[in-house]
Design a protein around this motif. Sequence first.
Motif, mmCIF file in Angstrom:
data_model
loop_
_atom_site.group_PDB
_atom_site.id
_atom_site.type_symbol
_atom_site.label_atom_id
_atom_site.label_comp_id
_atom_site.label_asym_id
_atom_site.label_seq_id
_atom_site.Cartn_x
_atom_site.Cartn_y
_atom_site.Cartn_z
ATOM 1 N N ARG A 71 0.805 -1.138 0.121
ATOM 2 C CA ARG A 71 -0.078 -0.165 -0.096
ATOM 3 C C ARG A 71 0.908 1.082 0.127
ATOM 4 N N SER A 72 0.242 2.216 -0.163
ATOM 5 C CA SER A 72 1.053 3.615 0.231
ATOM 6 C C SER A 72 1.735 3.735 1.407
ATOM 7 N N PRO A 73 3.349 4.167 1.275
ATOM 8 C CA PRO A 73 4.004 4.316 2.585
ATOM 9 C C PRO A 73 3.399 5.385 3.300
ATOM 10 N N ARG A 74 3.905 5.125 4.599
ATOM 11 C CA ARG A 74 3.271 5.901 5.807
ATOM 12 C C ARG A 74 4.107 7.381 5.581
ATOM 13 N N LEU A 75 3.165 8.247 6.234
ATOM 14 C CA LEU A 75 3.791 9.542 6.324
ATOM 15 C C LEU A 75 3.900 9.953 7.669
ATOM 16 N N HIS A 76 5.418 10.839 8.071
ATOM 17 C CA HIS A 76 5.648 11.053 9.444
ATOM 18 C C HIS A 76 5.458 12.555 9.027
ATOM 19 N N GLY A 77 4.384 13.280 9.520
ATOM 20 C CA GLY A 77 4.036 14.648 9.103
ATOM 21 C C GLY A 77 3.789 14.611 7.497
ATOM 22 N N LEU A 78 4.584 15.445 6.932
ATOM 23 C CA LEU A 78 4.439 15.107 5.244
ATOM 24 C C LEU A 78 5.667 14.246 4.512
ATOM 25 N N ILE A 79 6.448 14.096 5.490
ATOM 26 C CA ILE A 79 7.668 13.161 4.885
ATOM 27 C C ILE A 79 7.456 11.649 4.902
ATOM 28 N N PRO A 80 7.243 10.927 3.632
ATOM 29 C CA PRO A 80 7.166 9.473 3.651
ATOM 30 C C PRO A 80 8.197 8.709 3.929
ATOM 31 N N ASP A 81 7.687 7.519 4.371
ATOM 32 C CA ASP A 81 8.699 6.238 4.703
ATOM 33 C C ASP A 81 8.769 5.375 3.744
ATOM 34 N N LEU A 82 9.583 5.626 2.755
ATOM 35 C CA LEU A 82 9.724 4.728 1.462
ATOM 36 C C LEU A 82 10.378 3.382 1.701
ATOM 37 N N SER A 83 10.599 2.967 3.022
ATOM 38 C CA SER A 83 11.111 1.700 3.138
ATOM 39 C C SER A 83 10.329 0.531 2.908
ATOM 40 N N SER A 84 8.935 0.712 2.979
ATOM 41 C CA SER A 84 7.838 -0.206 2.664
ATOM 42 C C SER A 84 7.625 -0.610 1.276
ATOM 43 N N LEU A 85 8.160 0.055 0.342
ATOM 44 C CA LEU A 85 8.016 0.005 -1.072
ATOM 45 C C LEU A 85 8.854 -1.148 -1.581
ATOM 46 N N PRO A 86 8.225 -1.903 -2.482
ATOM 47 C CA PRO A 86 9.219 -3.168 -3.019
ATOM 48 C C PRO A 86 10.134 -2.623 -3.609
ATOM 49 N N ILE A 87 11.208 -3.494 -3.783
ATOM 50 C CA ILE A 87 12.656 -3.193 -4.611
ATOM 51 C C ILE A 87 12.611 -3.817 -5.883
ATOM 52 N N MET A 88 12.469 -3.077 -6.825
ATOM 53 C CA MET A 88 12.466 -3.463 -8.135
ATOM 54 C C MET A 88 14.052 -3.460 -8.683
ATOM 55 N N ASP A 89 14.139 -4.351 -9.926
ATOM 56 C CA ASP A 89 15.212 -4.458 -10.596
ATOM 57 C C ASP A 89 14.962 -5.007 -11.846
ATOM 58 N N LYS A 90 16.098 -5.248 -12.721
ATOM 59 C CA LYS A 90 16.077 -5.721 -14.054
ATOM 60 C C LYS A 90 15.230 -7.209 -14.132
ATOM 61 N N GLU A 91 15.626 -7.799 -13.185
ATOM 62 C CA GLU A 91 14.947 -9.442 -13.355
ATOM 63 C C GLU A 91 13.719 -9.417 -12.879
ATOM 64 N N ASN A 92 13.102 -8.611 -11.883
ATOM 65 C CA ASN A 92 11.647 -8.712 -11.166
ATOM 66 C C ASN A 92 10.696 -7.915 -11.485
ATOM 67 N N TYR A 93 11.274 -6.829 -12.669
ATOM 68 C CA TYR A 93 10.419 -5.625 -12.980
ATOM 69 C C TYR A 93 10.649 -5.718 -14.485
ATOM 70 N N VAL A 94 11.659 -5.245 -14.998
ATOM 71 C CA VAL A 94 12.306 -4.897 -16.351
ATOM 72 C C VAL A 94 11.842 -5.827 -17.327
ATOM 73 N N LYS A 95 12.437 -7.092 -16.944
ATOM 74 C CA LYS A 95 12.189 -8.325 -17.902
ATOM 75 C C LYS A 95 10.729 -8.891 -17.669
ATOM 76 N N ARG A 96 10.357 -8.695 -16.746
ATOM 77 C CA ARG A 96 8.827 -9.244 -16.351
ATOM 78 C C ARG A 96 7.655 -8.585 -17.233
ATOM 79 N N TYR A 97 7.868 -7.252 -17.443
ATOM 80 C CA TYR A 97 6.785 -6.423 -18.197
ATOM 81 C C TYR A 97 7.411 -5.869 -19.053
ATOM 82 N N SER A 98 6.352 -5.789 -20.277
ATOM 83 C CA SER A 98 6.710 -5.123 -21.662
ATOM 84 C C SER A 98 7.240 -3.735 -21.319
#
Length: 535
Positions: A71-98
């Motif tokens: 889901r969306s990352p949590r906000l601390h005030g107006l500053i987001p915590d991006l650590s909950s977002l999944p990590i993408m790379d060439k194998e799991n994202y670029v090669k998987r989708y057109s």
Amino acid sequence: MKTLVVLFVVYVLRLWRKALELDYGTMKLLFLPHMEAVRWNIGKMKALAVFWMARRQAPAYQQFLRDHHTRSPRLHGLIPDLSSLPIMDKENYVKRYSLGERCLGGKVPGHGIIIDESSGSSGVPTNWVRGTAERRANKRMLEFGLFHLIGPGPYFLINAFALGPWATGINITMSFADLAVMKSLGPDAQKIINTLHSFGPDQHYVIMGYPPFLKQLVDAAPLDWRSYNVTMIYGGEGMSEAMRDYLLAKGIRKVYGSFGASDLELNISSENDFTIALRKAVLSRPELAARLVKYPGATPVIFQFNPADFYLEETAAGELLVTLCRPYYLAPKIRYNIHDRGQVIRFSELKRILADCGLTPDDIAPGYSELPLLLHYGRADMTVAFYGSKIAPADLQEALMSTPALASRVQSFTMFTSEDEAANKSLRICMELAQGQSIADLDAESASPAFFEELQRINQDFRESWRMLPVGQRPELTFYSFQTGPFADSDMRIKQQYIHSEPLSAVPAKAISPRRATTRLVARPSTRRFNLFDL
């Protein structure tokens, strides 16, 4: 409510950024001192806006989030915590989708688009799409960076990166074509030499290319480099301080590096006089190196970057994550792992480390900017494991350039690993002599021990392995004439492949000296077929 406030703030920041980019003088306001925390928070808010845009408009990222139950990352005030977002790379994202699915809107637009590709040095080339807005932004920042590094023009730019569809060459040409005199020659030493002869020493030349080619060019040119005003800008891989000093001693005025990736952007971070001086201080001050450098081996290249444009993180394994914070990238990259080993240090942290060593930033070099540092160690998977040590191409380059008998004679190198029937691992370091250099004139019996002594100095783990190894299992050094053996099919247009695996049948059985590192000389092309592939 917070979402609307963040969107409004990002919109205002975008307008402010466009206004500052109108003039070089106003662009310097982007790098005001004492604004480090502000720049990091701006980057996080812009990254959040990119996330929201990709989640709404990029089909590939929508599916990617569903697969990771994100889901969306949590906000601390107006500053987001991006650590909950999944990590993408060439194998799991670029090669998987057109390519179209990864774009905003779900397809590649029908106009205003440039499609380039990576060099394919690690396999099949990958296509990348770049829209008009991102090319314009990249062009503006490249112009600003060049002006900031080497002063006002006019410049005579020589693009020695690979031409054709490859990302760096084509984007360098497009970005600088309106800024200066531009000649795109690719990695062709003779054409560059002819250009220097034709236009003479009165120009301010800026030659851009991969480090091995830049050294080859300097060694091959029958001219006095000191009579020319030449700045070199390298990319694609790191450069040791020994190689930089070598080029400067030949008469090159300045040498700077730029860190980028065809997956992402050309100029994510760059060297400057402060970062180069800091790296030299690390080399000369063990107490500073102990505090600053996280991973063993050759000293990392030190860059600075703007976290408002590129939000950089490290994984637990020390790999670099990059989020492109500019909202106009056609194919968003959010927490993208390019599998480079990197270390991010905020400038405030650097000042504390320097203070502990009795130093200030002004002691390193005056005129610095308070941007965070990226210490770049190279590809995370570009090391050879050998008896408890890990040897990287950067280690070999630094050892080579620190061995006077080899520095001016060797053009390139590569490593081969193999195991015999008893599972004993061996390491063979192959070196290609420069064109015109004769193996008969090489004092290999003294050069080889000197090289391995330097490698032990640079890589302390290798030094310990060397002490434990039986003499007969120590690495060997093999020299080849120009474009022979494993270098017969080398292509200077793409980044070199430094690590290969050697099948058992290709490893020659031979006696090894019990007193010194083995040296083999190969004077003619080898007919042996090597099984070459990038690890």
